[in-house]
Design an enzyme around this catalytic site. Structure first.
Site, PDB file in Angstrom:
ATOM      1  N   LYS A  45      87.742  56.110  64.079  1.00  9.87           N
ATOM      2  CA  LYS A  45      88.141  56.901  62.913  1.00  9.87           C
ATOM      3  C   LYS A  45      87.824  56.074  61.669  1.00  9.87           C
ATOM      4  CE  LYS A  45      90.200  59.890  60.214  1.00  9.87           C
ATOM      5  NZ  LYS A  45      89.522  61.164  59.884  1.00  9.87           N
ATOM      6  N   ASN A  69      88.085  71.274  58.831  1.00  9.14           N
ATOM      7  CA  ASN A  69      89.147  70.277  58.747  1.00  9.14           C
ATOM      8  C   ASN A  69      89.280  69.752  57.330  1.00  9.14           C
ATOM      9  OD1 ASN A  69      88.506  67.147  58.418  1.00  9.14           O
ATOM     10  ND2 ASN A  69      86.720  68.121  59.380  1.00  9.14           N
ATOM     11  N   MET A  71      91.416  66.623  56.936  1.00 10.04           N
ATOM     12  CA  MET A  71      92.363  65.634  57.446  1.00 10.04           C
ATOM     13  C   MET A  71      92.865  64.709  56.334  1.00 10.04           C
ATOM     14  SD  MET A  71      92.318  66.668  60.531  1.00 10.04           S
ATOM     15  CE  MET A  71      93.188  65.417  61.465  1.00 10.04           C
ATOM     16  N   GLY A  72      91.949  64.319  55.431  1.00  4.22           N
ATOM     17  CA  GLY A  72      92.348  63.442  54.321  1.00  4.22           C
ATOM     18  C   GLY A  72      92.470  61.977  54.713  1.00  4.22           C
ATOM     19  N   CYS A 130      83.132  61.545  53.068  1.00  2.79           N
ATOM     20  CA  CYS A 130      84.369  62.286  53.376  1.00  2.79           C
ATOM     21  C   CYS A 130      84.637  63.315  52.274  1.00  2.79           C
ATOM     22  CB  CYS A 130      85.564  61.340  53.488  1.00  2.79           C
ATOM     23  SG  CYS A 130      87.100  62.278  53.700  1.00  2.79           S
ATOM     24  N   LYS A 164      77.013  56.812  56.703  1.00  5.28           N
ATOM     25  CA  LYS A 164      77.214  58.207  57.118  1.00  5.28           C
ATOM     26  C   LYS A 164      77.027  59.072  55.882  1.00  5.28           C
ATOM     27  CE  LYS A 164      79.070  61.477  60.032  1.00  5.28           C
ATOM     28  NZ  LYS A 164      80.320  61.376  60.770  1.00  5.28           N
ATOM     29  N   ASN A 193      77.507  64.381  58.030  1.00  2.00           N
ATOM     30  CA  ASN A 193      78.945  64.647  58.045  1.00  2.00           C
ATOM     31  C   ASN A 193      79.129  66.167  57.969  1.00  2.00           C
ATOM     32  OD1 ASN A 193      81.792  64.369  57.754  1.00  2.00           O
ATOM     33  ND2 ASN A 193      81.489  62.423  56.707  1.00  2.00           N
ATOM     34  N   GLY A 219      80.500  71.962  63.922  1.00  2.00           N
ATOM     35  CA  GLY A 219      80.240  72.817  65.078  1.00  2.00           C
ATOM     36  C   GLY A 219      78.885  73.495  65.018  1.00  2.00           C
ATOM     37  N   GLY A 247      75.851  66.847  64.408  1.00  2.00           N
ATOM     38  CA  GLY A 247      76.027  68.192  63.860  1.00  2.00           C
ATOM     39  C   GLY A 247      75.564  69.283  64.795  1.00  2.00           C
ATOM     40  N   GLY A 248      76.525  70.084  65.260  1.00  2.00           N
ATOM     41  CA  GLY A 248      76.177  71.294  65.989  1.00  2.00           C
ATOM     42  C   GLY A 248      75.791  71.111  67.440  1.00  2.00           C
TER      43      GLY A 248
END
Ligand code: DHB
Length: 309
Positions: A45, A69, A71-72, A130, A164, A193, A219, A247-248
Site C-alpha cells: 500500500k 474508490n 480511500m484517501g 493518488c 506510478k 493508476n 477495472g 489497468g483492466g
C-alpha cells in the site's frame, strides 16, 4: 518450453503477475497472503511518512467488473512497511516493491532517507497519481513538479526507483512526460493508476461518500486507456526504463495485451479485490494458453510486438 522470466534492474522475476498498489497490501496479513500466492512479487500500500486513517466510509464500491474508490491513503506509515520488508529473506526483499507518496515535496527526501537507513534495496515506486486526498492535486499532471521531484529523488537515492503515473489522454502530454522521464535513470514506470474522479451511482445515490462521490475508477472499463498509456510510453521511453502495465486485467488475454503493448510486469487491482489471491494462478494458466495459441514462447518475443494495420 515457455520462458516467462522478466528482468528489471538486474532482478529476475519468474513471471509477470503481481498486485496493484492499494489492493491486498495494507497489512502484514494481506501482504503475506500475496507473498504466499502465485504472484511473482508484491507492492505495498502506498506509504506516507506517518500512518493515516484515510477518508470516511463507504469509500470503495464494486460495479460489475469495475470499481470506484476514494480511500484517501489509509496506511500504517512507512516504518511499518520497512519493518515488514526487513522481516523477509534478503533475496526476496530485493524483488519487492515499496510504494511511497510524499504529502508535500519536502517529505520526499525524508522518505528516501528512511528507506536508505533501513537498508531496503528493493524497488521504490514513487506514487505521483493518488487522486483521492482532498485538496491535493495528482502530481503527475503537473509536469514541472514531477521534474523537480525526480531531480530531488535522484540527487539523494541510488537504488531502483520508478514512478506510478496517472493516465494521460493527449498525445502532447505523452511527449512532454516521456521527455521528462527520459532525463532520469528510472528503473520503471507504472501505467496506469485509476482514472481519477469519476462518479458511480448506486441507485439514486453516490456509491461512495468522500469528495461528494468522486473517486478513482478501476477495472475492465479502464483497459483501453491503460493499454494506450503502456504503448505510448513504450514508444517514447529509453529502453532501460521498463514498463509495469496496470489497468483492466480480468483474464489471461488482458495480460497478453499489456505485454504486447510493451509491459514487463502486469499488475492486478480491481479483479484481485473481487476474486482474491487465487486469481494469479488462473491468470497465469490463461496467459500460457493464449501464448500457445499464438505460438509465442517467451515474454521477450511478445513484448511490444503489437502489429499495425
Ligand atoms: C489511493 C488511491 C490511489 O489511486 C493511489 O495511487 C494511492 C492511494 C487512496 O485513495 O488511498
Amino acid at each position: 518450453m515457455m520462458d516467462t522470466t522478466v528482468t528489471i534492474a538486474g532482478q529476475t522475476f519468474d513471471h509477470c503477475l503481481m498486485n496493484a498498489a492499494g489492493v491486498m497490501c495494507m497489512s502484514e496479513e494481506e501482504l503475506t497472503q500475496v507473498a504466499q500466492s502465485s504472484a511473482t512479487t508484491f507492492v505495498t500500500k502506498t506509504a506516507t511518512l506517518e500512518a493515516r486513517n484515510g477518508n470516511q466510509e463507504p469509500r470503495y464500491f464494486d460495479f460489475a467488473t469495475n470499481s470506484i474508490n476514494s480511500m484517501g491513503l489509509p496506511n500504517y506509515g512507512l516504518a511499518y512497511y520497512l519493518d515488514f520488508l526487513a522481516s523477509e529473506p534478503e533475496e526476496l526483499q530485493s524483488r519487492r516493491f515499496l510504494s511511497i507518496a510524499p504529502l508535500q515535496p519536502d517529505e520526499l527526501p525524508i522518505l528516501l532517507r528512511c528507506i536508505s537507513v533501513a537498508n531496503f534495496r528493493g524497488f521504490v515506486e514513487l506514487n505521483l497519481s493518488c487522486p483521492n486526498v482532498p485538496g491535493k492535486p495528482q502530481i503527475g499532471y503537473d509536469f514541472e513538479q514531477t521534474n523537480r521531484l525526480l531531480a530531488t529523488a535522484f540527487s539523494l537515492y541510488d537504488a531502483p526507483l520508478g514512478v506510478k503515473l496517472p493516465p494521460y489522454f493527449d498525445m502532447v502530454h505523452f511527449d512532454c512526460m516521456a521527455e521528462i522521464l527520459n532525463r532520469y535513470p528510472l528503473a520503471f514506470i507504472n501505467s496506469i493508476n485509476s482514472i481519477g474522479n469519476g462518479i458511480v451511482l448506486n441507485g439514486n445515490q453516490m456509491a461512495i461518500h468522500p469528495k461528494n462521490g468522486f473517486g478513482g475508477i478501476g477495472g475492465a472499463v479502464i483497459k483501453a486507456t491503460a493499454l494506450a498509456n503502456v504503448h505510448a510510453f513504450y514508444q517514447r521511453l529509453h529502453p532501460s526504463i521498463k514498463i509495469i502495465g496496470t489497468g483492466g486485467v480480468t483474464c489471461g488475454r488482458d495480460v497478453y495485451e499489456h505485454i504486447l503493448c510493451g509491459a514487463h510486469l502486469v499488475q492486478v487491482g480491481t479483479a484481485l479485490h473481487q476474486e482474491g489471491v487465487g486469481i494469479f494462478q488462473r491468470l497465469q494458466q490463461e496467459l500460457h494458453a493464449e501464448m500457445k495459441l499464438n505460438n509465442v514462447h517467451s515474454f521477450d518475443a511478445l513484448r511490444g510486438k503489437v502489429m499495425y494495420i
